[in-house]
Design an enzyme around this catalytic site. Sequence first.
Site, PDB file in Angstrom:
ATOM      1  N   LEU A  94       0.813  -1.219   0.000  1.00 58.72           N
ATOM      2  CA  LEU A  94       0.000   0.000   0.000  1.00 58.72           C
ATOM      3  C   LEU A  94       0.843   1.264   0.000  1.00 58.72           C
ATOM      4  CD1 LEU A  94      -3.187   0.486   0.281  1.00 58.72           C
ATOM      5  CD2 LEU A  94      -2.619   1.278   2.565  1.00 58.72           C
ATOM      6  N   ARG A  95       1.965   1.250   0.706  1.00 63.22           N
ATOM      7  CA  ARG A  95       2.804   2.445   0.810  1.00 63.22           C
ATOM      8  C   ARG A  95       3.956   2.411  -0.192  1.00 63.22           C
ATOM      9  NH1 ARG A  95       1.212   4.951   5.715  1.00 63.22           N
ATOM     10  NH2 ARG A  95      -0.096   3.564   6.943  1.00 63.22           N
ATOM     11  N   SER A 112       0.277  -8.178   0.230  1.00 69.91           N
ATOM     12  CA  SER A 112      -0.768  -7.329   0.792  1.00 69.91           C
ATOM     13  C   SER A 112      -1.614  -6.731  -0.327  1.00 69.91           C
ATOM     14  CB  SER A 112      -0.125  -6.260   1.681  1.00 69.91           C
ATOM     15  OG  SER A 112      -1.058  -5.675   2.539  1.00 69.91           O
ATOM     16  N   ASN A 142     -10.748 -11.142   0.643  1.00 69.91           N
ATOM     17  CA  ASN A 142     -12.181 -11.228   0.964  1.00 69.91           C
ATOM     18  C   ASN A 142     -12.629  -9.854   1.430  1.00 69.91           C
ATOM     19  OD1 ASN A 142     -14.746 -12.188   1.514  1.00 69.91           O
ATOM     20  ND2 ASN A 142     -14.179 -13.121   3.470  1.00 69.91           N
ATOM     21  N   GLU A 185      -1.383  -9.486   9.856  1.00 71.51           N
ATOM     22  CA  GLU A 185      -1.216 -10.820   9.276  1.00 71.51           C
ATOM     23  C   GLU A 185      -2.341 -11.754   9.733  1.00 71.51           C
ATOM     24  OE1 GLU A 185       0.822 -13.218   6.539  1.00 71.51           O
ATOM     25  OE2 GLU A 185       0.879 -11.078   7.021  1.00 71.51           O
ATOM     26  N   LEU A 228      -4.717 -13.651   7.260  1.00 74.59           N
ATOM     27  CA  LEU A 228      -4.942 -15.097   7.366  1.00 74.59           C
ATOM     28  C   LEU A 228      -6.430 -15.421   7.276  1.00 74.59           C
ATOM     29  CD1 LEU A 228      -4.107 -18.027   7.979  1.00 74.59           C
ATOM     30  CD2 LEU A 228      -4.113 -17.425  10.415  1.00 74.59           C
ATOM     31  N   HIS A 234       3.260  -9.586   9.080  1.00 76.51           N
ATOM     32  CA  HIS A 234       3.177  -8.755   7.879  1.00 76.51           C
ATOM     33  C   HIS A 234       4.519  -8.053   7.678  1.00 76.51           C
ATOM     34  CE1 HIS A 234      -0.221  -7.964   5.248  1.00 76.51           C
ATOM     35  NE2 HIS A 234       0.127  -6.685   5.120  1.00 76.51           N
ATOM     36  N   SER A 235       5.465  -8.738   7.049  1.00 78.35           N
ATOM     37  CA  SER A 235       6.837  -8.249   7.018  1.00 78.35           C
ATOM     38  C   SER A 235       7.580  -8.796   5.806  1.00 78.35           C
ATOM     39  CB  SER A 235       7.557  -8.677   8.300  1.00 78.35           C
ATOM     40  OG  SER A 235       8.933  -8.410   8.239  1.00 78.35           O
ATOM     41  N   TRP A 236       8.498  -7.987   5.260  1.00 81.40           N
ATOM     42  CA  TRP A 236       9.241  -8.361   4.059  1.00 81.40           C
ATOM     43  C   TRP A 236      10.040  -9.648   4.237  1.00 81.40           C
ATOM     44  CZ3 TRP A 236       8.228  -6.483  -0.503  1.00 81.40           C
ATOM     45  CH2 TRP A 236       7.685  -5.200  -0.628  1.00 81.40           C
TER      46      TRP A 236
END
Length: 340
Positions: free
Chosen positions: A91-92, A175, A203, A287, A291, A319-321
Site C-alpha cells: 500500500l505504501r 498485501s 475477501n 497478518e 490469514l 506482515h513483514s518483508w
Amino acid sequence: MRCGEVRGGIAAIRKSGRWPGRLRRLALGLVCALAVSFGSTALGSVAPAAASFDPAGFDFWVDSAMGPIKSRVFRAADGNTRRVVYALDGLRARNDLSGWEIDTDISRVLPQWNINVVMPVGGEASFYSDWIAPSNTNAQPVTYRWETFLTQDLRNALRDRLGFNPAGNGVFGLSMGGSAALTLAAYHPDQFRYAGSYSGYLNISAPGMREGLRMALLDAGGFNIDAMWGPPWDPKWLRNDPFMFAPLLRDNGTRLWISSGSGRNGPADAVNSAMDAYHLGNAMALETIALANTRAFQARMDSLGPSNAVFDFTPIGVHSWYYWQDEVFKMLPDLSANLG
C-alpha cells in the site's frame, strides 16, 4: 473495538487454536489496525543485510494516462525474453524504488533462474486498479489507471522495446499487491497464467474490510477510496474482490500460489521486538486478518471444485518483508515451471 481489544482477541485465538464467533468483532477492528499500517513498507520488517538498490536493474520509463511511469527491470541471466514476472508492491509503495528491490533479494535471485523481473514503481494506495476519479481529499492531480498501465502500456512497451513475451507471464505481490495480482490474472488471463498472493486481502467484502480499507487509504497519503471503486455498494467493489471473482481464476486454469502467515512472530522478529514493538504488534494484527481473508478465499476456491492452486499457511509469520521474501523463494520452483 479498540486496538488493544483487537490484539487481545488475536492472542485468545492463538491460545485456543480456534476461530470463535469473536472473529467478526476482530474483523471490525480493521478500522483501527488497517489505518495504522496496512501493507506498510515501514513495519519494522527484518530485511536481508544485502538487500538494497540493485545496480543490475535498469529504469524503464513508459508513457501512460498518469504521465511517465518508471519500472525497474532485471534481465534473466540467460538473456531469454520468454519468461517474465511482475512484482507488485504494498500500500505504501514509494516513487523511487519498489519495496521488493529495497527490502528483499529477489532481484538478484530470480534472474539466476532465467526469469525476467519487472517491478512497477509507484502506485501508493492504488490497488493497481483503474480508479473512477482523482482523489479529492489529497488534491491528487491525475486519476489512477494502473490496471490499464500494467496490461496495455507497460505490457506493449516491454514487447516492443525489449522483445518480452506479452503472454504467459506471472504476477505476484504482497498485501495490496497480492489482491491486485489475482485481479489482474482473473481479467487478463492471456497475459498472466500465474499469480501469487502473499498476505493478501482476498475477501474485501467481509465485515469491517471496506471500512478498514477506507481508513487505511486515508492514512497512506490521504486518499479517498470512493475515487477508487465508488461507494461501498458500487459493483466495482465486487469486481475487485478475489472472493467474488474466484470462479474466473478456476475457469481460466490460472496457476495460483496463495500464502499467509499465522500472525505469530518468531526468532527473525527479535530485532523488531527490541526496536519497535508497536510496529511489530501491528504486523501481527494485520497478518492475522490477512490469514482470515486468505482462509475464506481458500474455502471459496474449494467450494468450486478442483483448481490449479497451491495454498501455503506458515505456522510463523507476520506482515513483514522477511516472510514475503521467503515465500517467493519457496514458490520459485513452481513459478519457474509455469512461465514462458
